[in-house]
Design a protein around this motif. Sequence first.
Motif, PDB file in Angstrom:
ATOM      1  N   LEU A 116      -4.421   5.732  -1.653  1.00 29.17           N
ATOM      2  CA  LEU A 116      -3.747   4.509  -2.052  1.00 29.17           C
ATOM      3  C   LEU A 116      -4.809   3.423  -2.103  1.00 29.17           C
ATOM      4  O   LEU A 116      -5.373   3.069  -1.068  1.00 29.17           O
ATOM      5  CB  LEU A 116      -2.639   4.140  -1.063  1.00 29.17           C
ATOM      6  N   GLN A 117      -5.083   2.929  -3.301  1.00 28.07           N
ATOM      7  CA  GLN A 117      -6.183   1.981  -3.497  1.00 28.07           C
ATOM      8  C   GLN A 117      -5.616   0.603  -3.808  1.00 28.07           C
ATOM      9  O   GLN A 117      -5.152   0.356  -4.920  1.00 28.07           O
ATOM     10  CB  GLN A 117      -7.073   2.453  -4.643  1.00 28.07           C
ATOM     11  N   ALA A 118      -5.678  -0.292  -2.829  1.00 27.44           N
ATOM     12  CA  ALA A 118      -5.160  -1.651  -3.013  1.00 27.44           C
ATOM     13  C   ALA A 118      -6.227  -2.556  -3.595  1.00 27.44           C
ATOM     14  O   ALA A 118      -7.418  -2.396  -3.303  1.00 27.44           O
ATOM     15  CB  ALA A 118      -4.668  -2.204  -1.687  1.00 27.44           C
ATOM     16  N   SER A 119      -5.786  -3.510  -4.402  1.00 25.77           N
ATOM     17  CA  SER A 119      -6.702  -4.476  -5.014  1.00 25.77           C
ATOM     18  C   SER A 119      -5.941  -5.748  -5.338  1.00 25.77           C
ATOM     19  O   SER A 119      -4.706  -5.789  -5.242  1.00 25.77           O
ATOM     20  CB  SER A 119      -7.328  -3.896  -6.280  1.00 25.77           C
ATOM     21  N   GLY A 120      -6.677  -6.783  -5.723  1.00 23.30           N
ATOM     22  CA  GLY A 120      -6.042  -8.018  -6.162  1.00 23.30           C
ATOM     23  C   GLY A 120      -6.109  -9.163  -5.175  1.00 23.30           C
ATOM     24  O   GLY A 120      -5.663 -10.269  -5.481  1.00 23.30           O
ATOM     25  N   GLY A 121      -6.635  -8.908  -4.000  1.00 26.37           N
ATOM     26  CA  GLY A 121      -6.757  -9.978  -3.022  1.00 26.37           C
ATOM     27  C   GLY A 121      -7.813 -10.986  -3.433  1.00 26.37           C
ATOM     28  O   GLY A 121      -8.562 -10.772  -4.384  1.00 26.37           O
ATOM     29  N   GLY A 122      -7.855 -12.092  -2.695  1.00 25.01           N
ATOM     30  CA  GLY A 122      -8.849 -13.115  -2.985  1.00 25.01           C
ATOM     31  C   GLY A 122      -8.528 -14.401  -2.278  1.00 25.01           C
ATOM     32  O   GLY A 122      -7.695 -14.435  -1.372  1.00 25.01           O
ATOM     33  N   LEU A 123      -9.216 -15.445  -2.693  1.00 23.59           N
ATOM     34  CA  LEU A 123      -9.037 -16.778  -2.124  1.00 23.59           C
ATOM     35  C   LEU A 123      -8.199 -17.620  -3.084  1.00 23.59           C
ATOM     36  O   LEU A 123      -8.500 -17.681  -4.287  1.00 23.59           O
ATOM     37  CB  LEU A 123     -10.394 -17.430  -1.896  1.00 23.59           C
ATOM     38  N   VAL A 124      -7.167 -18.245  -2.565  1.00 27.45           N
ATOM     39  CA  VAL A 124      -6.283 -19.054  -3.389  1.00 27.45           C
ATOM     40  C   VAL A 124      -5.844 -20.270  -2.591  1.00 27.45           C
ATOM     41  O   VAL A 124      -5.765 -20.207  -1.349  1.00 27.45           O
ATOM     42  CB  VAL A 124      -5.067 -18.226  -3.858  1.00 27.45           C
ATOM     43  N   GLN A 125      -5.570 -21.344  -3.275  1.00 25.49           N
ATOM     44  CA  GLN A 125      -5.080 -22.542  -2.598  1.00 25.49           C
ATOM     45  C   GLN A 125      -3.596 -22.410  -2.292  1.00 25.49           C
ATOM     46  O   GLN A 125      -2.873 -21.669  -2.970  1.00 25.49           O
ATOM     47  CB  GLN A 125      -5.312 -23.770  -3.470  1.00 25.49           C
ATOM     48  N   ALA A 126      -3.154 -23.119  -1.301  1.00 26.44           N
ATOM     49  CA  ALA A 126      -1.735 -23.140  -0.964  1.00 26.44           C
ATOM     50  C   ALA A 126      -0.918 -23.537  -2.190  1.00 26.44           C
ATOM     51  O   ALA A 126      -1.302 -24.439  -2.928  1.00 26.44           O
ATOM     52  CB  ALA A 126      -1.480 -24.106   0.181  1.00 26.44           C
ATOM     53  N   GLY A 127       0.190 -22.818  -2.383  1.00 28.80           N
ATOM     54  CA  GLY A 127       1.026 -23.045  -3.555  1.00 28.80           C
ATOM     55  C   GLY A 127       0.674 -22.153  -4.722  1.00 28.80           C
ATOM     56  O   GLY A 127       1.426 -22.084  -5.705  1.00 28.80           O
ATOM     57  N   GLY A 128      -0.450 -21.474  -4.638  1.00 29.33           N
ATOM     58  CA  GLY A 128      -0.900 -20.606  -5.709  1.00 29.33           C
ATOM     59  C   GLY A 128      -0.257 -19.235  -5.666  1.00 29.33           C
ATOM     60  O   GLY A 128       0.617 -18.961  -4.831  1.00 29.33           O
ATOM     61  N   SER A 129      -0.716 -18.371  -6.567  1.00 28.28           N
ATOM     62  CA  SER A 129      -0.152 -17.034  -6.700  1.00 28.28           C
ATOM     63  C   SER A 129      -1.253 -15.983  -6.755  1.00 28.28           C
ATOM     64  O   SER A 129      -2.370 -16.252  -7.203  1.00 28.28           O
ATOM     65  CB  SER A 129       0.688 -16.932  -7.980  1.00 28.28           C
ATOM     66  N   LEU A 130      -0.897 -14.795  -6.316  1.00 29.14           N
ATOM     67  CA  LEU A 130      -1.741 -13.618  -6.447  1.00 29.14           C
ATOM     68  C   LEU A 130      -0.844 -12.422  -6.714  1.00 29.14           C
ATOM     69  O   LEU A 130       0.313 -12.390  -6.274  1.00 29.14           O
ATOM     70  CB  LEU A 130      -2.546 -13.349  -5.183  1.00 29.14           C
ATOM     71  N   ARG A 131      -1.412 -11.429  -7.399  1.00 31.13           N
ATOM     72  CA  ARG A 131      -0.684 -10.180  -7.614  1.00 31.13           C
ATOM     73  C   ARG A 131      -1.520  -9.035  -7.074  1.00 31.13           C
ATOM     74  O   ARG A 131      -2.632  -8.784  -7.553  1.00 31.13           O
ATOM     75  CB  ARG A 131      -0.417  -9.941  -9.089  1.00 31.13           C
ATOM     76  N   LEU A 132      -0.990  -8.373  -6.057  1.00 34.41           N
ATOM     77  CA  LEU A 132      -1.663  -7.219  -5.487  1.00 34.41           C
ATOM     78  C   LEU A 132      -1.207  -5.954  -6.204  1.00 34.41           C
ATOM     79  O   LEU A 132      -0.050  -5.844  -6.610  1.00 34.41           O
ATOM     80  CB  LEU A 132      -1.363  -7.097  -3.997  1.00 34.41           C
ATOM     81  N   SER A 133      -2.119  -5.016  -6.340  1.00 36.25           N
ATOM     82  CA  SER A 133      -1.801  -3.720  -6.924  1.00 36.25           C
ATOM     83  C   SER A 133      -2.222  -2.625  -5.951  1.00 36.25           C
ATOM     84  O   SER A 133      -3.144  -2.810  -5.155  1.00 36.25           O
ATOM     85  CB  SER A 133      -2.542  -3.526  -8.250  1.00 36.25           C
ATOM     86  N   CYS A 134      -1.555  -1.503  -6.052  1.00 32.90           N
ATOM     87  CA  CYS A 134      -1.909  -0.341  -5.230  1.00 32.90           C
ATOM     88  C   CYS A 134      -1.783   0.891  -6.107  1.00 32.90           C
ATOM     89  O   CYS A 134      -0.678   1.301  -6.457  1.00 32.90           O
ATOM     90  CB  CYS A 134      -0.994  -0.242  -4.022  1.00 32.90           C
ATOM     91  N   ALA A 135      -2.920   1.457  -6.471  1.00 33.08           N
ATOM     92  CA  ALA A 135      -2.946   2.634  -7.329  1.00 33.08           C
ATOM     93  C   ALA A 135      -2.933   3.888  -6.460  1.00 33.08           C
ATOM     94  O   ALA A 135      -3.753   4.025  -5.547  1.00 33.08           O
ATOM     95  CB  ALA A 135      -4.192   2.616  -8.194  1.00 33.08           C
ATOM     96  N   ALA A 136      -2.014   4.794  -6.752  1.00 32.16           N
ATOM     97  CA  ALA A 136      -1.842   5.985  -5.935  1.00 32.16           C
ATOM     98  C   ALA A 136      -2.294   7.236  -6.674  1.00 32.16           C
ATOM     99  O   ALA A 136      -2.142   7.335  -7.897  1.00 32.16           O
ATOM    100  CB  ALA A 136      -0.391   6.134  -5.528  1.00 32.16           C
ATOM    101  N   SER A 137      -2.816   8.167  -5.926  1.00 38.34           N
ATOM    102  CA  SER A 137      -3.185   9.464  -6.485  1.00 38.34           C
ATOM    103  C   SER A 137      -3.001  10.534  -5.409  1.00 38.34           C
ATOM    104  O   SER A 137      -3.002  10.239  -4.218  1.00 38.34           O
ATOM    105  CB  SER A 137      -4.635   9.455  -6.972  1.00 38.34           C
ATOM    106  N   GLY A 138      -2.787  11.750  -5.849  1.00 37.43           N
ATOM    107  CA  GLY A 138      -2.673  12.852  -4.916  1.00 37.43           C
ATOM    108  C   GLY A 138      -1.278  13.060  -4.349  1.00 37.43           C
ATOM    109  O   GLY A 138      -1.101  13.870  -3.436  1.00 37.43           O
ATOM    110  N   LEU A 139      -0.293  12.320  -4.872  1.00 39.06           N
ATOM    111  CA  LEU A 139       1.091  12.534  -4.431  1.00 39.06           C
ATOM    112  C   LEU A 139       2.022  12.344  -5.618  1.00 39.06           C
ATOM    113  O   LEU A 139       1.643  11.741  -6.622  1.00 39.06           O
ATOM    114  CB  LEU A 139       1.450  11.561  -3.296  1.00 39.06           C
ATOM    115  N   THR A 140       3.239  12.872  -5.491  1.00 35.17           N
ATOM    116  CA  THR A 140       4.242  12.688  -6.535  1.00 35.17           C
ATOM    117  C   THR A 140       4.812  11.291  -6.372  1.00 35.17           C
ATOM    118  O   THR A 140       5.817  11.079  -5.689  1.00 35.17           O
ATOM    119  CB  THR A 140       5.343  13.758  -6.429  1.00 35.17           C
TER     120      THR A 140
END
Length: 125
Positions: free
Chosen positions: A3-27
């Motif tokens: 399970l490979q998570a990505s999308g984190g970072g530095l953001v100001q309060a009130g801002g937005s981020l979208r995290l993703s988690c790419a999966a492999s090796g399972l149904t």
Amino acid sequence: VQLQASGGGLVQAGGSLRLSCAASGLTFRGYTLGWFRQAPGKEREFVAAISWTGGSTYYEDSVKGRFTISRDNAKNTLYLQMNSLKPEDTAVYYCAAGADEAPIIVIIRGEIAYWGQGTKVTVSS
């Protein structure tokens, strides 16, 4: 299983981020999935969960109305859209998979079969 998570970072309060988690090796489509987070000096805590069908979601109270969990079974990817971010959302965020076709309560209880590596989210005030 990976399970490979990505999308984190530095953001100001009130801002937005979208995290993703790419999966492999399972149904992927058969697994209930979730997001957890661990802030500095604190224990890991539940954030959000989504059923293996995608039809049910559940959120920790402090993120309700601000965060949205979703999944794309065709892309084997889990998402966490985070809006109206607050400094208290600062943490390392982890994606997680429960057992095959397990009910969503499994994630909420922290009964995790597979953990992803974390992605760091920092919200500045």
